[in-house]
Design an enzyme around this catalytic site. Structure first.
Site, PDB file in Angstrom:
ATOM      1  CG  ASP A 141      17.337 -39.629  -6.701  1.00 20.06           C
ATOM      2  OD1 ASP A 141      17.756 -40.881  -7.259  1.00 20.06           O
ATOM      3  OD2 ASP A 141      16.036 -39.283  -6.393  1.00 20.06           O
ATOM      4  CD  GLU A 193      11.886 -31.237  -4.972  1.00 19.52           C
ATOM      5  OE1 GLU A 193      12.606 -31.940  -5.590  1.00 19.52           O
ATOM      6  OE2 GLU A 193      11.999 -30.069  -4.958  1.00 19.52           O
ATOM      7  CD  GLU A 200      -1.352  -2.350   1.927  1.00 18.99           C
ATOM      8  OE1 GLU A 200      -2.442  -3.093   2.743  1.00 18.99           O
ATOM      9  OE2 GLU A 200      -0.192  -2.554   2.099  1.00 18.99           O
ATOM     10  CG  LEU A 230      17.803 -30.971  -2.575  1.00 15.57           C
ATOM     11  CD1 LEU A 230      17.327 -30.933  -1.130  1.00 15.57           C
ATOM     12  CD2 LEU A 230      16.623 -31.556  -3.245  1.00 15.57           C
ATOM     13  CB  THR A 260      16.615 -40.772  12.028  1.00 15.06           C
ATOM     14  OG1 THR A 260      15.537 -40.553  11.275  1.00 15.06           O
ATOM     15  CG2 THR A 260      16.247 -41.048  13.496  1.00 15.06           C
ATOM     16  NE  ARG A 264      19.991 -27.380 -11.398  1.00 17.10           N
ATOM     17  CZ  ARG A 264      19.662 -28.226 -10.362  1.00 17.10           C
ATOM     18  NH1 ARG A 264      19.620 -27.827  -9.167  1.00 17.10           N
ATOM     19  NH2 ARG A 264      19.130 -29.336 -10.777  1.00 17.10           N
ATOM     20  N   GLY A 290      11.619 -39.337  -0.239  1.00 14.56           N
ATOM     21  CA  GLY A 290      11.130 -40.527  -0.995  1.00 14.56           C
ATOM     22  C   GLY A 290       9.827 -41.129  -0.604  1.00 14.56           C
ATOM     23  CB  CYS A 301      -0.560  -0.164   5.551  1.00 16.45           C
ATOM     24  SG  CYS A 301       1.006  -0.874   5.019  1.00 16.45           S
ATOM     25  CB  SER A 339      14.500 -42.256 -10.129  1.00 21.58           C
ATOM     26  OG  SER A 339      15.767 -41.411  -9.670  1.00 21.58           O
TER      27      SER A 339
END
Length: 386
Positions: A221, A316, A73, A225, A244, A228, A318, A105, A189
């Site tokens: 993988d 993301e 504002e 993270l 863990t 791009r 698994g 504001c 994958s």
């Protein structure tokens, strides 16, 4: 909270005085366009856009760019200058009425001489929550609410949920074959989805606050993270890895990105000091949370992420992490990229076991969008968890 003062001039909800509803919506859409410019940049604040309208023309516009920057504002009023006097101001969220990193504001609007304020959404923040509109009404400003409310609310789902529950908005991102597999039996994958879908994922990372994965995904993988974009580097979300027992390999790429402190390893709070120190030696932060069964207390982690300013979290993988989150009834949204491929029954499923024995136990989602993305299809669906 003091009950709101009735609006002066009897402005009807959703319709500024004497203005056709279609015209009010047009100006609010302009404010929503401004708000989208701050998407993924304003945490822990909401995304807000505003426009100042004089004689049917936009004379000032602005958005909240980041926490600590001027609010939408005030930016719009500054661009309008003297033209703000006697004008209408459209804002996607109720103006604030408290001193934070910036002045309120509501007072800037009164000082500018705005005649009417049109607000799409109410602000659930206890510091605001009707107080901004009340201040404006007391100052003689006509107030109209509810114009394109659903669209404005959808823009700030993460902020609203964090304010309401203390938990972040949680999106599960999955890339799967048509038969629900994310990898072959051997674990290969790359790549399930096509190049366009992978670019779409980077656009999604660009507007979330944190990406969450399990240690198994990092080992299998070795993801960066990061964000791009085709146009160049985007905004990198916080990188959060569940580990863990604190055994992640230090050569993992998550430990070798810019701003190493934006990698967080989440381990059990009772892991050894030596394990935590080994992970910390990379520059990453190490958080300890309570154990839960064979894993970690996920709700405790999500609450800590909100405390750290992460309002929208993208999980993301698994499969075990996805199943744990669903079993705990924590996700809000699923973004599923379906590739026109089949891997068969010996492929690895994207969702781990949930232990259901009857179809009536199945988790029900509501489809919101099915869109082709290159050779794949993006499916968006909402979970119905309270």
């Amino acid at each position: 909270m003091t009950p709101p003062v009735p609006p002066r001039g009897n402005a009807a909800p959703g319709n500024p005085e004497g203005r056709p509803p279609a015209q009010a919506e047009r100006f609010m859409r302009a404010a929503l366009d401004e708000a989208h410019k701050g998407l993924g940049r304003t945490h822990p604040n909401p995304c807000v856009g505003a426009v100042v309208v004089k004689d049917g023309k936009v004379v000032g516009k602005g958005h909240h760019a980041q926490a600590g920057a001027l609010h939408a504002e005030v930016v719009a009023l500054g661009e309008a200058g003297a033209l703000a006097r006697g004008a209408d101001l459209y804002t996607t969220l109720e103006p604030c009425d408290h001193f934070g990193k910036t002045p309120p504001c509501s007072r800037a609007i009164l000082d500018a001489g705005v005649t009417t304020v049109v607000s799409a959404s109410m602000d659930p923040n206890p510091l605001v929550n009707g107080k901004g509109l009340h201040r404006l009404r007391e100052g003689g400003v006509r107030v109209v609410t509810g114009v394109l409310k659903e669209e404005a609310d959808a823009l700030n789902r993460p902020f609203f949920k964090a304010m309401r529950t203390g938990l972040p908005y949680l999106t599960l991102k999955v890339a799967s074959t048509l038969d629900g597999k994310l990898a072959t039996l051997s674990g290969d994958s790359q790549w399930v989805s096509g190049e366009a879908a992978r670019a779409d994922v980077h656009a999604l990372r660009n507007v979330v606050d944190a990406v969450l994965v399990g240690a198994g995904t990092v080992r299998a993988d070795n993801p960066q993270l990061t964000t791009r974009l085709p146009s160049g580097p985007g905004r990198n979300p916080l990188r959060v890895v569940l580990d863990t027992e604190g055994r992640l390999p230090l050569e993992a790429r998550v430990f070798h990105q810019a701003e190493p402190e934006r990698t967080v390893v989440v381990s059990a709070e009772d892991v050894s000091q030596a394990a935590a120190a080994r992970l910390s030696s990379t520059g990453a932060r190490v958080w300890g949370v309570p154990r839960s069964g064979q894993g970690l207390e996920l709700q405790a982690l999500l609450r800590r992420l909100v405390e750290d300013g992460a309002l929208h979290v993208l999980a993301e993988g698994g499969a075990r992490l996805f199943a744990s989150l669903v079993a705990a009834r924590l996700p809000d949204e699923l973004v599923l990229y379906l590739a026109p491929k089949l891997l068969g029954g010996d492929g690895l499923s994207w969702l781990g076991p949930l232990g259901f024995k009857a179809m009536g136990e199945a988790v029900q989602l509501t489809l919101e969008e099915v869109t082709p993305v290159g050779s794949d299809v993006r499916v968006r669906a909402r979970f119905g968890f309270p």
